[in-house]
Each structure stands twice: as structure tokens, then as C-alpha cells.
Design a protein around this motif. Structure first.
Motif, PDB file in Angstrom:
ATOM      1  N   ALA A  14      33.485 107.089 -27.707  1.00 37.87           N
ATOM      2  CA  ALA A  14      33.635 106.086 -26.649  1.00 37.87           C
ATOM      3  C   ALA A  14      34.647 105.017 -27.056  1.00 37.87           C
ATOM      4  O   ALA A  14      35.470 104.585 -26.231  1.00 37.87           O
ATOM      5  CB  ALA A  14      32.287 105.449 -26.332  1.00 37.87           C
ATOM      6  N   ALA A  15      34.597 104.594 -28.312  1.00 37.72           N
ATOM      7  CA  ALA A  15      35.569 103.603 -28.793  1.00 37.72           C
ATOM      8  C   ALA A  15      36.984 104.155 -28.699  1.00 37.72           C
ATOM      9  O   ALA A  15      37.920 103.435 -28.311  1.00 37.72           O
ATOM     10  CB  ALA A  15      35.240 103.219 -30.235  1.00 37.72           C
ATOM     11  N   ALA A  16      37.152 105.438 -29.025  1.00 33.94           N
ATOM     12  CA  ALA A  16      38.477 106.057 -28.967  1.00 33.94           C
ATOM     13  C   ALA A  16      38.974 106.176 -27.531  1.00 33.94           C
ATOM     14  O   ALA A  16      40.150 105.912 -27.241  1.00 33.94           O
ATOM     15  CB  ALA A  16      38.440 107.434 -29.627  1.00 33.94           C
ATOM     16  N   VAL A  17      38.099 106.594 -26.625  1.00 33.04           N
ATOM     17  CA  VAL A  17      38.500 106.756 -25.227  1.00 33.04           C
ATOM     18  C   VAL A  17      38.881 105.412 -24.616  1.00 33.04           C
ATOM     19  O   VAL A  17      39.920 105.293 -23.947  1.00 33.04           O
ATOM     20  CB  VAL A  17      37.361 107.418 -24.420  1.00 33.04           C
ATOM     21  N   LEU A  18      38.071 104.387 -24.848  1.00 33.11           N
ATOM     22  CA  LEU A  18      38.388 103.068 -24.303  1.00 33.11           C
ATOM     23  C   LEU A  18      39.696 102.533 -24.879  1.00 33.11           C
ATOM     24  O   LEU A  18      40.515 101.952 -24.156  1.00 33.11           O
ATOM     25  CB  LEU A  18      37.237 102.094 -24.594  1.00 33.11           C
ATOM     26  N   ALA A  19      39.893 102.727 -26.179  1.00 30.69           N
ATOM     27  CA  ALA A  19      41.145 102.275 -26.798  1.00 30.69           C
ATOM     28  C   ALA A  19      42.332 103.076 -26.267  1.00 30.69           C
ATOM     29  O   ALA A  19      43.420 102.536 -26.057  1.00 30.69           O
ATOM     30  CB  ALA A  19      41.053 102.407 -28.321  1.00 30.69           C
ATOM     31  N   GLY A  20      42.117 104.381 -26.059  1.00 30.47           N
ATOM     32  CA  GLY A  20      43.177 105.209 -25.492  1.00 30.47           C
ATOM     33  C   GLY A  20      43.557 104.764 -24.099  1.00 30.47           C
ATOM     34  O   GLY A  20      44.748 104.692 -23.751  1.00 30.47           O
ATOM     35  N   TRP A  21      42.553 104.454 -23.272  1.00 32.92           N
ATOM     36  CA  TRP A  21      42.839 103.942 -21.932  1.00 32.92           C
ATOM     37  C   TRP A  21      43.591 102.615 -22.001  1.00 32.92           C
ATOM     38  O   TRP A  21      44.505 102.376 -21.208  1.00 32.92           O
ATOM     39  CB  TRP A  21      41.535 103.757 -21.169  1.00 32.92           C
ATOM     40  N   ALA A  22      43.193 101.764 -22.953  1.00 32.58           N
ATOM     41  CA  ALA A  22      43.897 100.484 -23.116  1.00 32.58           C
ATOM     42  C   ALA A  22      45.364 100.718 -23.490  1.00 32.58           C
ATOM     43  O   ALA A  22      46.256 100.006 -23.023  1.00 32.58           O
ATOM     44  CB  ALA A  22      43.205  99.632 -24.186  1.00 32.58           C
ATOM     45  N   GLY A  23      45.612 101.739 -24.314  1.00 33.37           N
ATOM     46  CA  GLY A  23      46.983 102.066 -24.682  1.00 33.37           C
ATOM     47  C   GLY A  23      47.802 102.541 -23.498  1.00 33.37           C
ATOM     48  O   GLY A  23      48.971 102.172 -23.340  1.00 33.37           O
ATOM     49  N   VAL A  24      47.192 103.358 -22.634  1.00 31.22           N
ATOM     50  CA  VAL A  24      47.880 103.830 -21.430  1.00 31.22           C
ATOM     51  C   VAL A  24      48.218 102.650 -20.526  1.00 31.22           C
ATOM     52  O   VAL A  24      49.335 102.526 -20.000  1.00 31.22           O
ATOM     53  CB  VAL A  24      47.014 104.852 -20.660  1.00 31.22           C
ATOM     54  N   TRP A  25      47.247 101.767 -20.349  1.00 33.31           N
ATOM     55  CA  TRP A  25      47.441 100.602 -19.472  1.00 33.31           C
ATOM     56  C   TRP A  25      48.523  99.676 -20.014  1.00 33.31           C
ATOM     57  O   TRP A  25      49.385  99.204 -19.272  1.00 33.31           O
ATOM     58  CB  TRP A  25      46.124  99.846 -19.330  1.00 33.31           C
ATOM     59  N   SER A  26      48.504  99.412 -21.314  1.00 34.16           N
ATOM     60  CA  SER A  26      49.474  98.475 -21.895  1.00 34.16           C
ATOM     61  C   SER A  26      50.893  99.016 -21.845  1.00 34.16           C
ATOM     62  O   SER A  26      51.855  98.256 -21.755  1.00 34.16           O
ATOM     63  CB  SER A  26      49.095  98.161 -23.352  1.00 34.16           C
ATOM     64  N   ASN A  27      51.035 100.342 -21.891  1.00 29.58           N
ATOM     65  CA  ASN A  27      52.366 100.949 -21.852  1.00 29.58           C
ATOM     66  C   ASN A  27      52.819 101.306 -20.446  1.00 29.58           C
ATOM     67  O   ASN A  27      53.945 101.791 -20.257  1.00 29.58           O
ATOM     68  CB  ASN A  27      52.397 102.226 -22.714  1.00 29.58           C
TER      69      ASN A  27
END
Length: 239
Positions: free
Chosen positions: A111-124
Motif C-alpha cells: 500500500a505504501a508503494a502504490v500510494l507513493a507510485g500514484w504520488a509520483g505519477v501526479w507530481s510528474n
């Protein structure tokens, strides 16, 4: 907490490094070929990078699960399990608690990885389809990693004194086959022995479930088998 932080770092790298990888592979196309072999994805480079990093995440989460369930053997060897089992807590419930905590730990890491991955998509400002690709990869690797929780429990019941060595060896073997088997030219069936290599991946607008049903069956069978066998297993204290 430590494993979850590692998962978050893996997740955000999965969705923020594609630009750098694209630049490197433009100068050296062999890099993209290697990543595609490791990840087994057939989509664009963004999807390949996500698949590779989430395979690493699956290995990380599996290590977390093994570390958690191996504690059962440590408690047995040190004699603390005997004191717990002298109370109304039964053998099956005692082992089941370790397995449940191990699987919950896997879910937290993923879950931590998925949320961080989504944050990376959003920030880029990345492609919106990456949100689905990250979710599919994360859920698949959660199932794969959870298998090692029940495998460790099964080894603990059958070969208690070899629990630590065998459990960690299984993770290492699965990691080598799943990630590097294609690079070493091993046959496809050997790579598919690794749970990390047969998890679902996004396929266009759908999902290629690949070996998901086999993984779910192995997870259920391993959990049921280890708990059933624990009913008759005697304690095996000592180093």
C-alpha cells in the motif's frame, strides 16, 4: 515502518525514473531490452519500469513476511512459545497469528508503494493509465509476497530447525529465477516457478491475470496445510 518506507521509496522510483530510463535507453537500446526481459511487460517503457520496480517491491514485501513468520521459530527456540501455549492460546491460533501479521505487513508495504507510485505519477503529470498499471502491479505482488508467509509457516511446521535457512533460501531462489532467469537464458518454465514472475499485469485497457489463480490456490493451500499440520506438531526448542 522500515519495510513500509522501503516500499514507498520503491513505488515513487517506479513512476519517476521512466524519463531518465528513456534517456539512457535512447543512447543504449540494450538497456530497454534488458528491462523488458526482466519485467516481462509488453507495453511502453513507463509500464516496463513500473513492472520491474514492483517486482523488486514484491521481493521486499516477501522478505518482510518471512522475517515476521520466522519469529515463530525464534520464540519456539528460545522457549517463550511454551509459556504462551501453556495458556488457553492453542497451537493453531498461535501460528495463525504470525501468518496473519505477516500478510498484513505485506499489505502495508505494498500500500505504501502504490500510494507513493500514484504520488509520483501526479507530481510528474504522467499518463493517467499509470495509476491503473501501478495498482495492478501492486495487488499482484501482494499476492506473490504473501505466499512466502504461508511457505515459511509450512516449513516451520515440517522442518522447524531449518525454518530460517529454508525460508530465506526460497525467497532468494524465487528472486533469482523471477528477475534474472530470462537474462541467464533459462527456460520460461523455470522463471514461471517464481511467484514474482507470474503476477497480473495491465494489458491495454484490461488485465492479463497470468498466474493469479494458481497463486491464490497456492496461498490458500499453504495456509490451510500449515495450520492443519500444526495441530499435531510437538514443540522443538533449541538452537
Amino acid at each position: 515502518m522500515g519495510w513500509a518506507i522501503g516500499g514507498a521509496i520503491t513505488g515513487i522510483l517506479a513512476t519517476t525514473l521512466s524519463g531518465l530510463v528513456d534517456q539512457i535507453s535512447g543512447e543504449n537500446p540494450a538497456v530497454a531490452d534488458i528491462l523488458k526481459k526482466i519485467g516481462g511487460a509488453t507495453g511502453g517503457l513507463d509500464e516496463v519500469v513500473v513492472t520491474v520496480f514492483f517486482t523488486l517491491l514484491g521481493i521486499l514485501a516477501a522478505c518482510c513476511a518471512v522475517q515476521t513468520v520466522v519469529r515463530a521459530r525464534q520464540e519456539e527456540a528460545h522457549g517463550t512459545a511454551e509459556a504462551v501455549l501453556a495458556t488457553p492460546v492453542g497451537r493453531v491460533r498461535w501460528l495463525a497469528d504470525f501468518v496473519i501479521v505477516g500478510i498484513v505487513a505485506v499489505l502495508i508495504v505494498v500500500a505504501a508503494a502504490v500510494l507513493a507510485g500514484w504520488a509520483g505519477v501526479w507530481s510528474n503529470g504522467g499518463d493517467a493509465s499509470l495509476y491503473r498499471i501501478v495498482a495492478v502491479a501492486g495487488l499482484g505482488q501482494a499476492v506473490a509476497a504473501s505466499i512466502f508467509a504461508v511457505l515459511t509457516a509450512l516449513v516451520f511446521v515440517l522442518l522447524p530447525r531449518a525454518t530460517t535457512a529454508v525460508a530465506w533460501s526460497l525467497v532468494l531462489l524465487a528472486a533469482l529465477l523471477g528477475m534474472f532467469g530470462p537474462l541467464f537464458g533459462l527456460p520460461e518454465w523455470s522463471a514461471n516457478l517464481s511467484p514474482f514472475a507470474v503476477t497480473p499485469v495491465a494489458d491495454g485497457s484490461g488485465v492479463d491475470v497470468r498466474g493469479l489463480w494458481w497463486l491464490m490456490l497456492a496461498l490458500a493451500a499453504g495456509a490451510a496445510g500449515s495450520l492443519a499440520l500444526m495441530r499435531r506438531r510437538e514443540l522443538a526448542p533449541g538452537a
